[in-house]
Design a protein around this motif. Structure first.
Motif, mmCIF file in Angstrom:
data_model
loop_
_atom_site.group_PDB
_atom_site.id
_atom_site.type_symbol
_atom_site.label_atom_id
_atom_site.label_comp_id
_atom_site.label_asym_id
_atom_site.label_seq_id
_atom_site.Cartn_x
_atom_site.Cartn_y
_atom_site.Cartn_z
ATOM 1 N N TYR A 92 -5.054 4.260 1.696
ATOM 2 C CA TYR A 92 -4.720 3.598 2.953
ATOM 3 C C TYR A 92 -4.020 4.533 3.917
ATOM 4 O O TYR A 92 -3.476 5.562 3.532
ATOM 5 C CB TYR A 92 -3.839 2.373 2.676
ATOM 6 C CG TYR A 92 -4.571 1.301 1.899
ATOM 7 C CD1 TYR A 92 -5.279 0.306 2.557
ATOM 8 C CD2 TYR A 92 -4.590 1.313 0.501
ATOM 9 C CE1 TYR A 92 -5.984 -0.665 1.853
ATOM 10 C CE2 TYR A 92 -5.287 0.345 -0.212
ATOM 11 C CZ TYR A 92 -5.978 -0.635 0.469
ATOM 12 O OH TYR A 92 -6.662 -1.588 -0.230
ATOM 13 N N GLY A 93 -4.020 4.134 5.185
ATOM 14 C CA GLY A 93 -3.357 4.907 6.218
ATOM 15 C C GLY A 93 -1.850 4.843 6.085
ATOM 16 O O GLY A 93 -1.291 3.956 5.430
ATOM 17 N N ALA A 94 -1.190 5.786 6.749
ATOM 18 C CA ALA A 94 0.255 5.929 6.600
ATOM 19 C C ALA A 94 1.039 4.720 7.098
ATOM 20 O O ALA A 94 2.163 4.474 6.648
ATOM 21 C CB ALA A 94 0.726 7.184 7.338
ATOM 22 N N ALA A 95 0.470 3.950 8.018
ATOM 23 C CA ALA A 95 1.177 2.788 8.561
ATOM 24 C C ALA A 95 0.943 1.520 7.748
ATOM 25 O O ALA A 95 1.418 0.446 8.121
ATOM 26 C CB ALA A 95 0.759 2.553 10.009
ATOM 27 N N SER A 96 0.225 1.634 6.639
ATOM 28 C CA SER A 96 -0.086 0.447 5.837
ATOM 29 C C SER A 96 1.154 -0.114 5.160
ATOM 30 O O SER A 96 2.109 0.600 4.871
ATOM 31 C CB SER A 96 -1.124 0.794 4.771
ATOM 32 O OG SER A 96 -2.311 1.284 5.340
ATOM 33 N N SER A 97 1.118 -1.401 4.904
ATOM 34 C CA SER A 97 2.185 -2.050 4.145
ATOM 35 C C SER A 97 2.164 -1.562 2.705
ATOM 36 O O SER A 97 1.109 -1.464 2.074
ATOM 37 C CB SER A 97 1.971 -3.561 4.174
ATOM 38 O OG SER A 97 2.607 -4.199 3.087
ATOM 39 N N ASP A 98 3.337 -1.258 2.165
ATOM 40 C CA ASP A 98 3.437 -0.837 0.770
ATOM 41 C C ASP A 98 2.841 -1.896 -0.158
ATOM 42 O O ASP A 98 2.067 -1.594 -1.070
ATOM 43 C CB ASP A 98 4.904 -0.595 0.382
ATOM 44 C CG ASP A 98 5.499 0.605 1.087
ATOM 45 O OD1 ASP A 98 4.748 1.336 1.756
ATOM 46 O OD2 ASP A 98 6.722 0.818 0.965
ATOM 47 N N LEU A 99 3.218 -3.155 0.070
ATOM 48 C CA LEU A 99 2.762 -4.238 -0.803
ATOM 49 C C LEU A 99 1.254 -4.433 -0.713
ATOM 50 O O LEU A 99 0.558 -4.500 -1.730
ATOM 51 C CB LEU A 99 3.473 -5.546 -0.446
ATOM 52 C CG LEU A 99 2.970 -6.791 -1.181
ATOM 53 C CD1 LEU A 99 3.179 -6.657 -2.679
ATOM 54 C CD2 LEU A 99 3.651 -8.039 -0.648
ATOM 55 N N LEU A 100 0.724 -4.525 0.514
ATOM 56 C CA LEU A 100 -0.700 -4.784 0.671
ATOM 57 C C LEU A 100 -1.531 -3.607 0.171
ATOM 58 O O LEU A 100 -2.618 -3.804 -0.394
ATOM 59 C CB LEU A 100 -1.019 -5.088 2.133
ATOM 60 C CG LEU A 100 -0.324 -6.321 2.732
ATOM 61 C CD1 LEU A 100 -0.826 -6.578 4.142
ATOM 62 C CD2 LEU A 100 -0.536 -7.551 1.850
ATOM 63 N N ALA A 101 -1.025 -2.384 0.350
ATOM 64 C CA ALA A 101 -1.734 -1.220 -0.169
ATOM 65 C C ALA A 101 -1.760 -1.248 -1.691
ATOM 66 O O ALA A 101 -2.775 -0.925 -2.320
ATOM 67 C CB ALA A 101 -1.075 0.066 0.332
ATOM 68 N N PHE A 102 -0.652 -1.668 -2.292
ATOM 69 C CA PHE A 102 -0.594 -1.746 -3.751
ATOM 70 C C PHE A 102 -1.541 -2.810 -4.275
ATOM 71 O O PHE A 102 -2.242 -2.624 -5.275
ATOM 72 C CB PHE A 102 0.836 -2.033 -4.204
ATOM 73 C CG PHE A 102 0.999 -2.136 -5.697
ATOM 74 C CD1 PHE A 102 0.900 -1.015 -6.495
ATOM 75 C CD2 PHE A 102 1.251 -3.358 -6.292
ATOM 76 C CE1 PHE A 102 1.040 -1.096 -7.877
ATOM 77 C CE2 PHE A 102 1.398 -3.462 -7.672
ATOM 78 C CZ PHE A 102 1.295 -2.327 -8.459
ATOM 79 N N GLU A 103 -1.585 -3.959 -3.585
ATOM 80 C CA GLU A 103 -2.456 -5.049 -4.022
ATOM 81 C C GLU A 103 -3.927 -4.644 -3.979
ATOM 82 O O GLU A 103 -4.736 -5.156 -4.750
ATOM 83 C CB GLU A 103 -2.227 -6.288 -3.148
ATOM 84 C CG GLU A 103 -0.917 -7.004 -3.431
ATOM 85 C CD GLU A 103 -0.778 -7.412 -4.880
ATOM 86 O OE1 GLU A 103 -1.609 -8.206 -5.348
ATOM 87 O OE2 GLU A 103 0.145 -6.918 -5.541
#
Length: 246
Positions: free
Chosen positions: A34-45
């Motif tokens: 994911y891109g650098a501005a992505s949410s940590d949680l949503l990227a993990f999911e």
């Protein structure tokens, strides 16, 4: 308990890396999707890490990973307790939790400090696929140096030569900060905990419901399955452990 810490960091200029490390600060798994501005949680999911960790039997009994409050407490991931002001027991648990979780921050700090490529923008024609491959390769070299007893590397005591520092400065490298405990943490990492990406907390609530279902399924008629965070909290309380005050 084997230390497994999870964190997200922004590397180079366009990507967010999620990683798990051990107590030696070796990377055990990474995900760069994911891109650098992505949410940590949503990227993990949406990452293979989450899918892998959800598989029963993937982690040995008694093991879990440690993440910050950007994530949700669940059967394989222990997070800190929120809003612990006035609660000495939960504050003590959070203290010991942070002492474990800091290893992933240190791992990223070591990685970026040693490899100047991660301190600057990638070349214009560098594709995302090539960035991912490069970062993966550097993580492998990071582990190799630790495994082969390079103590100066593991302690992040590396300092670039004057020639390297000058070259990096001309190429737009971002320097790193020196913290009070001596750990060098890169200023370009740590995209933050983007709670705004889940304004109604719908994702968090869904994960909590799934976790509660898992607890009921894993428990028996008399007892509910205890999540790792709660089990470690009970250990802190029973042993009257407290935050270390210097």
């Amino acid at each position: 308990m084997l230390l497994l810490a999870c964190s997200c960091q922004q590397l180079i200029t366009t990507t967010l890396q999620q990683a798990i490390c051990d107590h030696k600060r070796r990377f055990l798994a990474i995900s760069i999707l994911y891109g650098a501005a992505s949410s940590d949680l949503l990227a993990f999911e949406g990452s293979p890490l989450r899918v892998m960790l959800e598989k029963e039997g993937f982690l040995a009994p008694g093991l879990c990973i440690f993440g910050d409050n950007a994530y949700v407490n669940r059967e394989f991931l222990a997070t800190p307790y929120p809003n612990v002001s006035g609660n000495k027991e939960k504050d003590a648990y959070n203290f010991f939790h942070s002492q474990l979780r800091i290893n992933i921050e240190c791992a990223f700090g070591i990685l970026v400090s040693r490899w100047g490529f991660l301190k600057k923008k990638a070349p214009k024609k560098y594709s995302i696929a090539k960035i991912i491959s490069t970062v993966s390769c550097l993580c492998s070299l990071h582990n190799f140096l630790i495994d082969n007893g390079n103590e100066s590397y593991a302690l992040s005591s590396y300092r670039p030569t004057p020639q390297d520092a000058l070259a990096l400065a001309f190429e737009g490298a971002v320097d790193v900060e020196e913290r009070m405990d001596g750990v060098r943490v890169p200023t370009l990492t740590g995209g933050g905990e983007h709670f705004d990406d889940d304004p109604t907390r719908a994702v968090r609530k869904r994960i909590t419901r799934i976790t509660e279902t898992y607890q009921r399924r894993m428990g028996d008629a008399d007892n509910t399955y205890v999540l790792p965070r709660e089990a470690m909290f009970i250990h802190v309380v029973n042993n009257e452990l407290r935050r270390l005050i210097i």
